[in-house]
Design a protein around this motif. Structure first.
Motif, PDB file in Angstrom:
ATOM      1  N   LEU A   1     -44.219 -86.104  39.492  1.00 39.78           N
ATOM      2  CA  LEU A   1     -43.245 -85.212  40.112  1.00 39.78           C
ATOM      3  C   LEU A   1     -41.822 -85.485  39.634  1.00 39.78           C
ATOM      4  O   LEU A   1     -40.901 -84.736  39.983  1.00 39.78           O
ATOM      5  CB  LEU A   1     -43.304 -85.356  41.637  1.00 39.78           C
ATOM      6  N   GLY A   2     -41.634 -86.547  38.856  1.00 41.48           N
ATOM      7  CA  GLY A   2     -40.319 -86.854  38.337  1.00 41.48           C
ATOM      8  C   GLY A   2     -39.399 -87.514  39.334  1.00 41.48           C
ATOM      9  O   GLY A   2     -38.169 -87.481  39.173  1.00 41.48           O
ATOM     10  N   LEU A   3     -39.960 -88.144  40.348  1.00 38.49           N
ATOM     11  CA  LEU A   3     -39.130 -88.729  41.393  1.00 38.49           C
ATOM     12  C   LEU A   3     -38.416 -90.000  40.949  1.00 38.49           C
ATOM     13  O   LEU A   3     -37.569 -90.520  41.687  1.00 38.49           O
ATOM     14  CB  LEU A   3     -39.987 -89.017  42.637  1.00 38.49           C
ATOM     15  N   PHE A   4     -38.756 -90.499  39.764  1.00 39.19           N
ATOM     16  CA  PHE A   4     -38.075 -91.689  39.256  1.00 39.19           C
ATOM     17  C   PHE A   4     -37.251 -91.361  38.011  1.00 39.19           C
ATOM     18  O   PHE A   4     -36.877 -92.246  37.253  1.00 39.19           O
ATOM     19  CB  PHE A   4     -39.099 -92.786  38.944  1.00 39.19           C
ATOM     20  N   ASN A   5     -37.004 -90.068  37.819  1.00 41.25           N
ATOM     21  CA  ASN A   5     -36.252 -89.628  36.640  1.00 41.25           C
ATOM     22  C   ASN A   5     -34.787 -89.365  36.969  1.00 41.25           C
ATOM     23  O   ASN A   5     -34.223 -88.345  36.600  1.00 41.25           O
ATOM     24  CB  ASN A   5     -36.880 -88.365  36.045  1.00 41.25           C
ATOM     25  N   GLY A   6     -34.188 -90.247  37.717  1.00 40.87           N
ATOM     26  CA  GLY A   6     -32.791 -90.078  38.058  1.00 40.87           C
ATOM     27  C   GLY A   6     -32.594 -89.254  39.308  1.00 40.87           C
ATOM     28  O   GLY A   6     -33.510 -89.073  40.117  1.00 40.87           O
TER      29      GLY A   6
END
Length: 421
Positions: A140-145
Motif C-alpha cells: 500500500l506504500g505506507l512506508f514510502n514517505g
C-alpha cells in the motif's frame, strides 16, 4: 446469524463445488489481498481455527498472498461462547497456528502475552502473522514517505459527492432494479396520460429506507414519493401503516386515496428492523398487515396497481403475482441514495429495467428448513428440498436470474455455418 450459532455438517463435495468457489475466485481471479474467517463452526471447527481452510486451502491450494483477519469477536467466541478452546490462551493459539493474522477485537491483545508465556504460541507464530500484515502495508506504500504525497494522498472528503460518483450511484440503482411482473403493459407509465398518482406504503416517503446495512451519510436525500412528484403534478402520499413492520395501519385512508387517483404505486417491503447483521427473519412473507393493505388498495384502485418492493432478501409475494389487480411488481433492493430517482425513471420508462434476481425467491414454507442444515443437494428420502437454484427441487416464487424488460426480443440457436437472418 447469531454469533453463537453452530453451523451443521458440510460435505467435502459441497465445500468443493459450492461454498469455496466464490472465495477461490476472489483470490485467484480477483487478486484479493485480505480475507476474513467467520465466527461460525464448519464440521465442528471454528473457521478461524481451521488450519485446513486457512493455510492448506487458501494459502496452499489457492496461493493466497495476503492477510487473514477474523470476523469481529470471532476469536473470543471460540472460548467464551462455543467452548471449543479450553482456555483463552488456547483460542489464541488455535487461530494463530491455523493461519489467522489479525484479530478484529481485543482478545489476542488481552491474552496473547499469557499464551506466549505459557508456551502455547511461539515467536515464529507471531512473526508469521506480522510478515503477512506488514507485507500488505508495504504494498500500500505506507512506508514510502508522507502518505499525502502518494498515489491516493490527495483524496479529500469533498470528493465523495462529486458528480461522477453520484452518477455511478444512480447507475448502480438503475441496474439493480428488477421487473418481476408486467401484465398487459402496466409499465412504463406515460407522463402525458398520468394526471394523478397515489403513492401508498410505509417505504414510499422515507429516504433512509433506501439504504442498506452499513451505509454512510448520503450525498442527496430523495424519497420515491419526492422523485415521482417530478413526473406527476397531482401526487398524494399515504403511509398506510406505521412502518415496514406494519402492525398499526390506516387502510381506510389508503383505500380512499387509491379510489381517487388515476394510478397507484405501492411501496412495501422490509427495513433494517427485519434484516440486518444479527437480525434473522422468521418468515418470508411481507411483515404485519402489508399484504392486507396491498390487496385492499388494489381492489379499490381504478386500474391495476404497481407494487414496488424495497428489501434485501426475498419475500413471498405469490398473492401479488397471482392477483390480476396488481399489474406490475418491481424489486429495487436497497438501492441507495439515488434509489428514489432510479425507481421513478423505471416506472416512467426513462430507464429500461434489465436487472435479474441474484437469489431464488422461496415460498413461505421454506422457513421449515433449519437454517443450520447447510446441505445443498435435495434428499427425497427425508423431504429435504435442497438449496439454491442448482439443487432446490421445490416450488419457487421467482427463480434465480429472473427479470423482465420493456423490450421484446427473441433468440434461436443456429447450426454452425448458417447465416443469421
Amino acid at each position: 446469524m447469531p454469533k453463537n450459532c453452530l453451523v451443521g455438517q458440510v460435505t467435502e463435495q459441497d465445500l468443493a463445488d459450492t461454498y469455496n468457489p466464490p472465495f477461490k475466485s476472489c483470490v485467484e481471479d480477483g487478486g484479493a489481498s485480505g480475507i476474513m474467517c467467520s465466527y461460525n463452526r464448519v464440521n465442528g471447527v471454528p473457521t478461524c481455527a481451521d488450519h485446513n481452510l486457512l493455510s492448506k486451502t487458501a494459502r496452499g491450494d489457492w496461493s493466497f498472498n495476503g492477510y487473514i483477519t477474523s470476523d469481529c469477536d470471532a476469536v473470543a467466541i471460540i472460548h467464551d461462547v462455543q467452548g471449543y478452546a479450553k482456555a483463552p490462551e488456547d483460542a489464541v493459539a488455535d487461530v494463530l497456528k491455523a493461519g489467522m493474522d489479525v484479530n478484529c477485537g481485543g482478545y489476542i491483545q488481552t491474552h496473547g502475552v499469557s499464551a506466549y508465556q505459557q508456551g502455547k504460541i511461539t515467536g515464529e507464530d507471531i512473526d508469521r502473522a506480522l510478515r503477512n500484515l506488514f507485507a500488505i502495508r508495504m504494498r500500500l506504500g505506507l512506508f514510502n514517505g508522507n502518505p499525502k504525497y502518494n498515489r491516493y494522498g490527495n483524496i479529500r472528503a469533498d470528493q465523495v459527492c462529486k458528480k461522477e460518483h453520484q452518477d455511478l450511484a444512480l447507475q448502480a440503482a438503475q441496474d439493480g432494479i428488477v421487473l418481476l411482473k408486467n401484465d398487459a403493459g402496466a409499465l412504463p407509465l406515460s407522463k402525458s396520460k398520468v394526471s394523478s398518482v397515489a403513492v401508498i406504503g410505509p417505504n414510499g416517503n422515507n429516504a433512509s429506507l433506501l439504504l442498506g446495512n452499513y451505509f454512510g451519510p448520503p450525498c442527496i436525500s430523495v424519497t420515491p414519493f419526492q422523485a415521482l412528484q417530478g413526473y406527476v403534478k397531482d401526487a398524494t402520499f399515504v403511509q398506510g401503516c406505521n412502518a415496514a413492520v406494519c402492525n398499526v395501519s390506516n387502510i381506510g385512508e389508503a383505500v380512499h386515496a387509491a379510489s381517487s387517483a388515476d394510478y397507484v404505486v405501492l411501496f412495501m417491503g422490509l427495513d433494517q428492523n427485519q434484516e440486518r447483521e444479527e437480525v434473522d427473519r422468521l418468515e418470508l412473507g411481507l411483515p404485519g398487515m402489508q399484504e392486507s393493505l396491498v390487496n385492499k388498495v388494489a381492489d379499490a384502485a381504478k386500474k391495476p396497481v404497481i407494487l414496488v418492493l424495497l428489501c434485501g432478501g426475498p419475500v413471498d409475494v405469490t398473492f401479488a403475482k397471482n392477483n390480476p389487480k396488481i399489474g406490475a411488481i418491481v424489486w429495487a433492493g436497497y438501492p441507495g441514495q439515488a434509489g428514489g430517482i432510479a425507481i421513478a425513471q423505471v416506472l416512467f420508462g426513462e430507464h429500461n429495467p434489465g436487472g435479474r434476481l441474484p437469489v431464488t425467491w422461496y415460498p413461505k414454507e421454506f422457513t421449515a428448513v433449519p437454517m443450520t442444515d447447510m446441505r445443498m443437494r435435495a434428499d427425497p428420502s427425508t423431504g429435504y428440498p435442497g438449496r439454491t437454484y442448482r439443487f432446490y427441487k421445490g416450488k419457487t416464487v421467482y427463480n434465480f436470474g429472473y427479470g423482465l424488460s420493456y423490450s421484446k426480443y427473441s433468440h434461436r440457436f443456429a447450426s454452425e455455418g448458417t447465416k443469421p437472418p
